[in-house]
Write an enzyme that holds these catalytic residues in place. Structure first.
Site, PDB file in Angstrom:
ATOM      1  N   CYS A  87      32.227  42.449  45.817  1.00  0.00           N
ATOM      2  CA  CYS A  87      31.536  43.074  46.952  1.00  0.00           C
ATOM      3  C   CYS A  87      30.038  43.222  46.637  1.00  0.00           C
ATOM      4  O   CYS A  87      29.366  42.228  46.396  1.00  0.00           O
ATOM      5  CB  CYS A  87      32.193  44.385  47.330  1.00  0.00           C
ATOM      6  SG  CYS A  87      31.712  44.953  49.004  1.00  0.00           S
ATOM      7  N   HIS A 197      37.344  42.112  48.620  1.00  0.00           N
ATOM      8  CA  HIS A 197      37.940  42.954  47.578  1.00  0.00           C
ATOM      9  C   HIS A 197      39.304  42.383  47.170  1.00  0.00           C
ATOM     10  O   HIS A 197      40.298  42.632  47.845  1.00  0.00           O
ATOM     11  CB  HIS A 197      38.133  44.385  48.097  1.00  0.00           C
ATOM     12  CG  HIS A 197      36.869  45.138  48.288  1.00  0.00           C
ATOM     13  ND1 HIS A 197      36.303  45.901  47.291  1.00  0.00           N
ATOM     14  CD2 HIS A 197      36.053  45.259  49.363  1.00  0.00           C
ATOM     15  CE1 HIS A 197      35.194  46.461  47.737  1.00  0.00           C
ATOM     16  NE2 HIS A 197      35.019  46.087  48.991  1.00  0.00           N
ATOM     17  N   GLU A 199      41.119  43.424  44.810  1.00  0.00           N
ATOM     18  CA  GLU A 199      41.981  44.553  44.438  1.00  0.00           C
ATOM     19  C   GLU A 199      42.622  45.223  45.649  1.00  0.00           C
ATOM     20  O   GLU A 199      43.539  46.027  45.495  1.00  0.00           O
ATOM     21  CB  GLU A 199      41.184  45.571  43.616  1.00  0.00           C
ATOM     22  CG  GLU A 199      40.264  46.493  44.406  1.00  0.00           C
ATOM     23  CD  GLU A 199      38.942  45.875  44.799  1.00  0.00           C
ATOM     24  OE1 GLU A 199      38.059  46.613  45.260  1.00  0.00           O
ATOM     25  OE2 GLU A 199      38.775  44.642  44.641  1.00  0.00           O
TER      26      GLU A 199
END
Length: 216
Positions: A87, A197, A199
């Site tokens: 990001c 992202h 994650e």
């Protein structure tokens, strides 16, 4: 989607501007030995360094410099040691960011400007597909229709780096579209980065992190 063999040591760099706990959980899920720290020696000696980032470009750069992060990233890359940005942790790798008319110098690992997205709806928040190169390592094993989670209002809208030396491998650039095309990921030797992202991107994100760890 779990890396086999001895766990790789990954440091999530904690400079105050990232979802460090989410990154820690996602990396641990795929078999990495993870530590959240800003300790210089630990960050330098880890198999992989992950640099997250949320918020304003200028604030992230200030926090990174306060934690000596620019030195750590630069020295790791000069030695071919893997670094991954996520990001705003990707955005600060470019030459500069422009927010509200204010220009802030980035790390200048790649030329280019992070600027506001030209889209009907901003921020770009939600799931999106990407257009990855055929020979990508980052997206290996992932379908073309896989979706990744984005949250951002700024992006790199033009890729300007040209490699004139035929013996040098050109970076692999992945694109996505929200109102207009923008850089969604880059693979450049030891330096990888994603605007989205991983994650927060479910199984697709886990496979992507597995691919990164597999190169460490």
């Amino acid at each position: 989607m779990t890396v086999t063999g001895s766990p790789k040591k990954v440091v999530v760099f904690d400079y105050g501007f990232g979802n460090v706990r989410s990154a820690e959980r996602a990396l641990a899920r795929v078999g990495a030995d993870v530590e959240i720290t800003r300790d210089y020696d630990k960050a330098m000696n880890a198999d992989g360094l992950l640099v997250p980032g949320v918020g304003a470009f200028s604030a992230c750069m200030s926090g990174l410099k306060e934690a000596r992060g620019e030195w750590i990233i630069g020295r790791r890359l000069s030695g071919g040691r893997p670094v991954m940005g996520i990001c705003v942790g990707m955005q600060i790798l470019f030459a500069q960011g422009i927010e509200h008319g204010v220009e802030t110098e980035g790390l200048d690992e790649w030329p280019g400007t992070v600027e506001p997205l030209n889209a009907p709806v901003v921020p770009h928040m939600g799931w999106n597909t990407v257009d990855a190169p055929e020979d990508t390592q980052l997206f290996a094993g992932l379908d073309a229709d896989a979706r990744y989670y984005f949250v951002h209002s700024y992006a790199v809208r033009e890729w300007t780096l040209e490699v004139g030396n035929k013996n040098m491998r050109a970076p692999k650039v992945t694109w996505a579209t929200h109102g207009e095309p923008f850089v969604a990921a880059v693979e450049n030797g030891a330096l990888w980065a994603t605007q989205f992202h991983p994650e927060k991107s479910g199984d697709a994100g886990a496979q992507l992190l597995t691919n990164w760890i597999g190169t460490l």
